[in-house]
Design an enzyme around this catalytic site. Sequence first.
Site, PDB file in Angstrom:
ATOM      1  N   CYS A 101       2.999  -5.114  -3.152  1.00 59.75           N
ATOM      2  CA  CYS A 101       1.687  -4.593  -2.747  1.00 59.75           C
ATOM      3  C   CYS A 101       1.800  -4.247  -1.260  1.00 59.75           C
ATOM      4  O   CYS A 101       1.828  -5.140  -0.415  1.00 59.75           O
ATOM      5  CB  CYS A 101       0.588  -5.625  -2.988  1.00 59.75           C
ATOM      6  SG  CYS A 101      -1.060  -4.989  -2.558  1.00 59.75           S
ATOM      7  N   CYS A 114      -3.399   2.803  -1.739  1.00 53.95           N
ATOM      8  CA  CYS A 114      -2.325   2.053  -2.391  1.00 53.95           C
ATOM      9  C   CYS A 114      -1.076   2.243  -1.529  1.00 53.95           C
ATOM     10  O   CYS A 114      -0.573   3.365  -1.407  1.00 53.95           O
ATOM     11  CB  CYS A 114      -2.094   2.571  -3.806  1.00 53.95           C
ATOM     12  SG  CYS A 114      -0.725   1.763  -4.649  1.00 53.95           S
TER      13      CYS A 114
HETATM   14  N1  LIG Z   1      -1.255  -2.025  -8.701  1.00 52.08           N
HETATM   15  C1  LIG Z   1       0.088  -2.236  -8.152  1.00 52.08           C
HETATM   16  C2  LIG Z   1       0.111  -3.449  -7.215  1.00 52.08           C
HETATM   17  C3  LIG Z   1      -0.619  -3.232  -5.939  1.00 52.08           C
HETATM   18  C4  LIG Z   1      -0.200  -1.999  -5.250  1.00 52.08           C
HETATM   19  C5  LIG Z   1      -1.122  -1.520  -4.170  1.00 52.08           C
HETATM   20  N2  LIG Z   1      -2.339  -2.258  -3.969  1.00 52.08           N
HETATM   21  C6  LIG Z   1      -0.365  -1.421  -2.877  1.00 52.08           C
HETATM   22  O1  LIG Z   1      -0.964  -1.494  -1.793  1.00 52.08           O
HETATM   23  O2  LIG Z   1       0.866  -1.224  -2.938  1.00 52.08           O
HETATM   24  C7  LIG Z   1       1.052  -2.546  -9.275  1.00 52.08           C
HETATM   25  O3  LIG Z   1       0.614  -2.971 -10.333  1.00 52.08           O
HETATM   26  O4  LIG Z   1       2.249  -2.356  -9.052  1.00 52.08           O
END
Ligand SMILES: N[C@H](CCC[C@H](N)C(=O)O)C(=O)O
Length: 302
Positions: free
Chosen positions: A77, A225
């Site tokens: 993340c 993200c």
């Molecule tokens: N939903 C992503 C995890 C969080 C990614 C996102 N919040 C970031 O800042 O990289 C996954 O399942 O791989």
Amino acid sequence: MGERRIPFLKMNGLGNEFVVWDARAEPVRLSPDQIRAIGDPEDGIGFDQMITVERSPIGADAFMRIHNRDGGQVDACGNATRCIGRLLMQEAGKDAVTIQTNAGLLHAYSTGDPFRITADMGEPRFAWNEIPLAEEFHDTRAIELQIGPIDKPILHTPSVVNVGNPHAVFWVRDIEAYDLSRIGPLLESHPIFPEKANISLAHVLSDTEIEVKVWERGVGLTRACGTAACAVAVAAARDKRTDRKVTVHLPGGPLQIEWRTSDNHVMMTGGTEIEYEGLIDIETLEFQRTGPGDKPILEVVK
Ligand SMILES: N[C@H](CCC[C@H](N)C(=O)O)C(=O)O
């Protein structure tokens, strides 16, 4: 408030929402149902990811455990790496910290601005079985995947990248021209992605600017993200669509990404925000603000 009250921090990275527990002194064990309930924006505190800071068994400054809002644990993340990096550096009075994750050892660095943090997200991976994909593709810059009518697909031939988690990037000319809340879940769970995938629509604006909209695996549409910004920047540079140093514009704000030639690492720099400190009873889910964040509470509530 009941017996089991836990202090937490409500944070975000460019509007990517987190609830952060400090479990280094005492473990925080929550069931997937409890995680989903706390993450529910109506009945719970609401978050995109729940972040648990734990002791690192290998001597890193901390171990970071990540759960998506759907209760599933994931390995990377990006926005949270910056947020936890900020907390650890402020706590230790250091300019750099190491954060152990299930995707590897990450580094976070101060930028001189206490709210803006650089995270070293390590090396991207491109092989079909590293994304992973369910079948062999030699050229992961454009895989045979489309959605919509065969003769007039809505989206097609994405680039795929792993930056600690799986990403598919669709190149478009208008990120608002697609109903990502309808298409996102179909692509997230497409059988080509055995571990599902984070889905990005990316519009290249220039050699150094890309605008992106993201449907996150296990969450849905988010304001930002970090790993998607890294995946898009790397996929664009790999395909000679942009330079290796770009600004990725997300709905929640910009992230500076550099895919370094020196060590092949992906560096991400952007803002972090502490919204407030709180206390939650994990039986009743009652929670209250108990302390300040970066802005007066009034501003945060707006
Ligand atoms: N939903 C992503 C995890 C969080 C990614 C996102 N919040 C970031 O800042 O990289 C996954 O399942 O791989």
